[in-house]
Design a protein around this motif. Structure first.
Motif, mmCIF file in Angstrom:
data_model
loop_
_atom_site.group_PDB
_atom_site.id
_atom_site.type_symbol
_atom_site.label_atom_id
_atom_site.label_comp_id
_atom_site.label_asym_id
_atom_site.label_seq_id
_atom_site.Cartn_x
_atom_site.Cartn_y
_atom_site.Cartn_z
ATOM 1 N N LYS A 140 0.829 -1.206 0.000
ATOM 2 C CA LYS A 140 0.000 0.000 0.000
ATOM 3 C C LYS A 140 0.861 1.253 0.000
ATOM 4 O O LYS A 140 2.076 1.212 0.169
ATOM 5 C CB LYS A 140 -0.912 0.007 1.228
ATOM 6 N N ASN A 142 1.580 5.218 1.660
ATOM 7 C CA ASN A 142 1.682 5.714 3.033
ATOM 8 C C ASN A 142 0.408 6.383 3.537
ATOM 9 O O ASN A 142 0.207 6.503 4.750
ATOM 10 C CB ASN A 142 2.854 6.696 3.166
ATOM 11 N N ARG A 145 -5.957 3.996 3.471
ATOM 12 C CA ARG A 145 -6.816 3.699 4.622
ATOM 13 C C ARG A 145 -6.504 2.303 5.159
ATOM 14 O O ARG A 145 -5.970 1.450 4.456
ATOM 15 C CB ARG A 145 -8.295 3.753 4.204
ATOM 16 N N GLU A 146 -6.903 2.058 6.414
ATOM 17 C CA GLU A 146 -6.698 0.748 7.037
ATOM 18 C C GLU A 146 -7.974 -0.091 7.022
ATOM 19 O O GLU A 146 -8.046 -1.137 7.659
ATOM 20 C CB GLU A 146 -6.212 0.939 8.477
ATOM 21 N N TYR A 147 -8.965 0.374 6.298
ATOM 22 C CA TYR A 147 -10.280 -0.273 6.318
ATOM 23 C C TYR A 147 -10.211 -1.738 5.905
ATOM 24 O O TYR A 147 -10.769 -2.617 6.568
ATOM 25 C CB TYR A 147 -11.247 0.492 5.413
ATOM 26 N N SER A 149 -7.595 -3.839 5.736
ATOM 27 C CA SER A 149 -6.809 -4.632 6.680
ATOM 28 C C SER A 149 -7.595 -4.939 7.954
ATOM 29 O O SER A 149 -7.612 -6.072 8.433
ATOM 30 C CB SER A 149 -5.522 -3.880 7.025
ATOM 31 N N ARG A 150 -8.245 -3.921 8.485
ATOM 32 C CA ARG A 150 -9.000 -4.091 9.732
ATOM 33 C C ARG A 150 -10.153 -5.078 9.546
ATOM 34 O O ARG A 150 -10.375 -5.969 10.381
ATOM 35 C CB ARG A 150 -9.531 -2.736 10.195
ATOM 36 N N SER A 153 -8.840 -8.639 9.143
ATOM 37 C CA SER A 153 -8.311 -9.125 10.432
ATOM 38 C C SER A 153 -9.437 -9.531 11.358
ATOM 39 O O SER A 153 -9.356 -10.553 12.058
ATOM 40 C CB SER A 153 -7.452 -8.041 11.080
ATOM 41 N N GLU A 161 0.326 -5.670 6.212
ATOM 42 C CA GLU A 161 0.314 -4.417 5.458
ATOM 43 C C GLU A 161 1.742 -3.898 5.346
ATOM 44 O O GLU A 161 2.431 -3.774 6.357
ATOM 45 C CB GLU A 161 -0.528 -3.361 6.175
#
Length: 261
Positions: A140, A142, A145-147, A149-150, A153, A161
């Protein structure tokens, strides 16, 4: 009868770099507009990090790798040649038809492509493919978004990531954008990502160009970009349901048609 051109002589911001702007600009020209190419976002690979090297050495231990954009594909393969990875490549999921096409140019085929090209739809449609304990590699940028991955998980996947590139606003774009806004040389601003919005607003605030900005018609692709515009206090005049440049331009034309009635 000669068909009228809905964007006739209107100067339209094309916020993409030289390699990505051509098709965008051609769509603007087809409707009579004047594309003004000012890349509001550029990308540069980070130095090869140990985590990326470790992940690539263990690529055969992953069940999936997810590419969220053309940039992630191009940057990933700038670190390693496809031939080095062929036999160990996991299944591939992508966001977007263009990303799938970019991948195909590398000789690889995406196993999963969502019906709409935003993270929320991707997650909703991809989750049935995920089982607890599966390993997922997610290269990804820098500012990503972390959407995804979250969500994966929470579904039990083990997600790695790894930031492989960073985004920035080129200095020459900053100067050109400030000059053209100050001289009211942009009629329509079209945004393709939240980062392009942030970079434009950085210039607007630094040069005190809020008044000039309010005279522009604003269009965008996708709910995340639209939300970013609203957070900056801007009115979004055009935001299509299908997240493509072609539909964004059609939506902008539809808005202009209503305004002229």
């Amino acid at each position: 009868m000669i068909q009228s051109l809905p964007l006739l002589d209107k100067k339209v911001l094309v916020p993409r770099g030289e390699n990505q702007a051509k098709s965008f600009s051609q769509l603007v020209e087809r409707e009579g507009g004047i594309p003004i190419e000012i890349p509001l976002i550029a990308f540069r690979p980070i130095e090869k990090v140990d985590r990326l090297q470790d992940s690539l050495k263990a690529l055969d231990t992953y069940d999936w790798i997810i590419f969220t954009s053309n940039v992630t594909v191009e940057t990933f393969f700038s670190f390693y040649q496809k031939e080095e990875l062929d036999e160990r490549f996991p299944k591939i999921a992508v966001i977007g038809k263009k990303t799938a096409e970019c991948l195909k140019e590398k000789g690889l085929t995406a196993t999963f492509v969502p019906s709409a090209y935003v993270a929320e739809v991707f997650v909703e449609e991809f989750l049935p493919y995920i089982q607890s304990g599966m390993r997922v590699l997610l290269p990804k940028g820098n500012l990503a978004r972390e959407y995804i991955s979250r969500a994966l998980s929470e579904a039990g996947a083990m997600v790695d990531e790894i930031v492989i590139y960073e985004t920035y606003l080129p200095d020459e774009s900053r100067e050109k954008l400030a000059r053209m806004l100050a001289d009211q040389q942009l009629d329509i601003l079209l945004f393709t990502s939240p980062s392009t919005v942030d970079h434009l607003m950085e210039v607007v605030k630094d040069f005190g160009l809020e008044e000039q900005l309010n005279k522009c018609v604003i269009g965008c692709i996708g709910p995340v970009t639209e939300k970013k515009l609203v957070e900056h206090g801007l009115v979004v005049h055009a935001s299509p349901e299908e997240y493509t440049v072609k539909e964004m331009i059609k939506s902008t034309i539809a808005y202009l048609d209503v305004e002229e009635l």
